[in-house]
Design a protein around this motif. Structure first.
Motif, PDB file in Angstrom:
ATOM      1  N   VAL A 386       0.849  -1.192   0.000  1.00  0.00           N
ATOM      2  CA  VAL A 386       0.000   0.000   0.000  1.00  0.00           C
ATOM      3  C   VAL A 386       0.882   1.239   0.000  1.00  0.00           C
ATOM      4  O   VAL A 386       1.646   1.475   0.937  1.00  0.00           O
ATOM      5  N   LYS A 387       0.819   1.995  -1.103  1.00  0.00           N
ATOM      6  CA  LYS A 387       1.616   3.216  -1.265  1.00  0.00           C
ATOM      7  C   LYS A 387       3.086   2.974  -0.932  1.00  0.00           C
ATOM      8  O   LYS A 387       3.718   3.731  -0.201  1.00  0.00           O
ATOM      9  N   GLY A 388       3.604   1.865  -1.471  1.00  0.00           N
ATOM     10  CA  GLY A 388       5.019   1.542  -1.348  1.00  0.00           C
ATOM     11  C   GLY A 388       5.404   0.825  -0.073  1.00  0.00           C
ATOM     12  O   GLY A 388       6.576   0.485   0.113  1.00  0.00           O
ATOM     13  N   ARG A 389       4.458   0.568   0.804  1.00  0.00           N
ATOM     14  CA  ARG A 389       4.740  -0.086   2.082  1.00  0.00           C
ATOM     15  C   ARG A 389       4.168  -1.501   2.071  1.00  0.00           C
ATOM     16  O   ARG A 389       2.967  -1.686   1.825  1.00  0.00           O
ATOM     17  N   VAL A 390       5.004  -2.494   2.339  1.00  0.00           N
ATOM     18  CA  VAL A 390       4.534  -3.878   2.402  1.00  0.00           C
ATOM     19  C   VAL A 390       3.738  -4.045   3.694  1.00  0.00           C
ATOM     20  O   VAL A 390       4.283  -3.939   4.799  1.00  0.00           O
ATOM     21  N   VAL A 391       2.430  -4.300   3.560  1.00  0.00           N
ATOM     22  CA  VAL A 391       1.569  -4.430   4.737  1.00  0.00           C
ATOM     23  C   VAL A 391       1.146  -5.878   4.980  1.00  0.00           C
ATOM     24  O   VAL A 391       0.603  -6.204   6.036  1.00  0.00           O
ATOM     25  N   TYR A 392       1.393  -6.737   3.985  1.00  0.00           N
ATOM     26  CA  TYR A 392       1.094  -8.161   4.179  1.00  0.00           C
ATOM     27  C   TYR A 392       2.010  -8.991   3.292  1.00  0.00           C
ATOM     28  O   TYR A 392       2.217  -8.676   2.123  1.00  0.00           O
TER      29      TYR A 392
END
Length: 404
Positions: A386-392
């Protein structure tokens, strides 16, 4: 220093088709390059897609909860938990959705949204609130609480909209007294007016479309079909959605709310470009079957989750969806025969266009938000960004859970 991610060795789903063995570069929160060849980025963190599909993240423009929580629990913890729960299934952006309620409860939900929005860094992005009700037909209320259903009140909705800018969509029944004026007003404020829980006929829908309404909320659910008035037949909202080319529709493609023939029919008539897939998920999404609550823990309705859907306790009607976005896409492919690219479009580019955010979300292209998912042939999610951030990121424990 800018943070960079590089994804390679995947089948990239782009506006022009599938790009095999391509490469995509993310800088901070934005896609900065996509190429059929390796991109030279010596300082980037590399992500090997393992030959899986790399897709825009799914956008769910209608959901109430998941992971054991509902947005109308009115806690920041509930908002954040729902965002995290649905990120596991590929949702990178969502419109938290309310149920019919008192004005005071609704204002509290909006207040909590604003707090949660600022803290939400580990789940699906909140892109605005969707108010589902309370301006509905009592005859089509479904599982909505009839105590709070009422006609549009200009004093009420103007006050609500003057207090916040986070409302991006509002669903209502356009045949109600004052509903046309309501549609005009909310549209003038940049809010999408959507047709829902309604007994309107075709002639009323035409007037609604001329006055701001543009989307049919969960097509087939909580709306009129062909009806009789004084012995004469009239086309309802369902037929209107098919007849009016300009109208967008959203469908709960869980295979239960809409079975295989209806999924096929909607796709055949409206096509991928006018049909958005939604979960309409309640708190039991991603949870084991059994007893649950639709709506808030304080004022919600007890339901039973079985057969892949929530039902009223007497099993007389459905009371909510427990779908996840990856399942919607899988069902459109396997049940409705929709090609992969178009099924993905229905969960990405189409909802982005409906919500007028297609300049930032819904496709893989340079300059777009880095909302990206990686999934296998069965649309099982391997990673959500999400927006460059690995959240899963799928782990061995996830595999064991899925197989248990």
């Amino acid at each position: 220093m800018d943070q960079q991610l590089k994804i390679f060795n995947g089948k990239f789903i782009t506006p022009s088709g599938i790009l095999n063995n391509g490469c995509i570069l993310i800088t901070n929160s934005t896609i900065t390059a996509i190429s059929p060849e390796n991109i030279d980025a010596p300082y980037a963190i590399e992500i090997d897609a393992g030959g899986n599909y790399v897709s825009p993240g799914f956008i769910d423009i209608h959901l109430h909860g998941g992971g054991g929580h509902d947005f109308m629990d009115n806690t920041v913890e509930a908002f954040l938990a729902i965002a995290g729960a649905h990120a596991r299934y590929g949702t990178t952006a969502m419109l938290p959705t309310t149920l019919t309620s008192s004005k005071e409860e609704l204002l509290e939900t909006l207040r909590i949204y604003e707090i949660a929005h600022k803290q939400n860094i580990n789940g699906s992005e909140f892109i605005g609130m969707h108010l589902e009700g309370p301006y509905f037909s009592i005859k089509q209320c479904g599982a909505q609480d009839p105590r709070y259903i009422r006609d549009p009140d200009p004093d009420e909705y103007t006050e609500i909209l003057s207090n916040t800018t986070v409302i991006k969509r509002w669903s209502a029944a356009p045949e109600l007294n004052g509903a046309i004026e309501f549609g005009k007003y909310v549209t003038s404020k940049g809010v999408l007016a959507s047709i829902a829980h309604t007994d309107a006929i075709y002639e009323e829908i035409l007037i609604a479309m001329e006055n701001g309404y543009s989307l049919a909320t969960h097509l087939y659910s909580g709306m009129s079909g062909v009806t009789r008035r004084n012995a004469f037949r009239y086309a309802g909202v369902i037929e209107s959605a098919f007849l009016i080319d300009e109208m967008d529709v959203e469908i709960i493609a869980d295979g239960v709310h809409l079975p295989k023939p209806l999924l096929k029919l909607v796709y055949k008539i409206k096509g991928a470009g006018k049909t958005a897939l939604i979960t309409d998920a309640m708190r039991a999404a991603g949870m084991p079957e059994g007893e649950s609550i639709l709506g808030s823990l304080k004022n919600g309705l007890k339901v039973i989750v079985e057969d892949g859907v929530a039902k009223l306790p007497d099993r007389s009607a459905f009371a909510g969806s427990v779908a996840t976005t990856n399942k919607l896409v899988y069902n459109m492919i396997t049940m409705a025969g929709v090609p992969l690219l178009e099924a993905v479009e229905m969960a990405t580019a189409t909802p982005a266009k409906i919500m007028k955010i297609e300049n930032k979300k819904g496709t893989l292209a340079a300059g777009m938000d880095a909302d990206i998912i990686i999934f296998d042939e069965d649309i099982n999610i391997e990673m959500t960004i999400v927006k460059g951030r690995v959240v899963y990121r799928k782990t061995l424990a996830d595999n064991e859970t899925a197989g248990s």
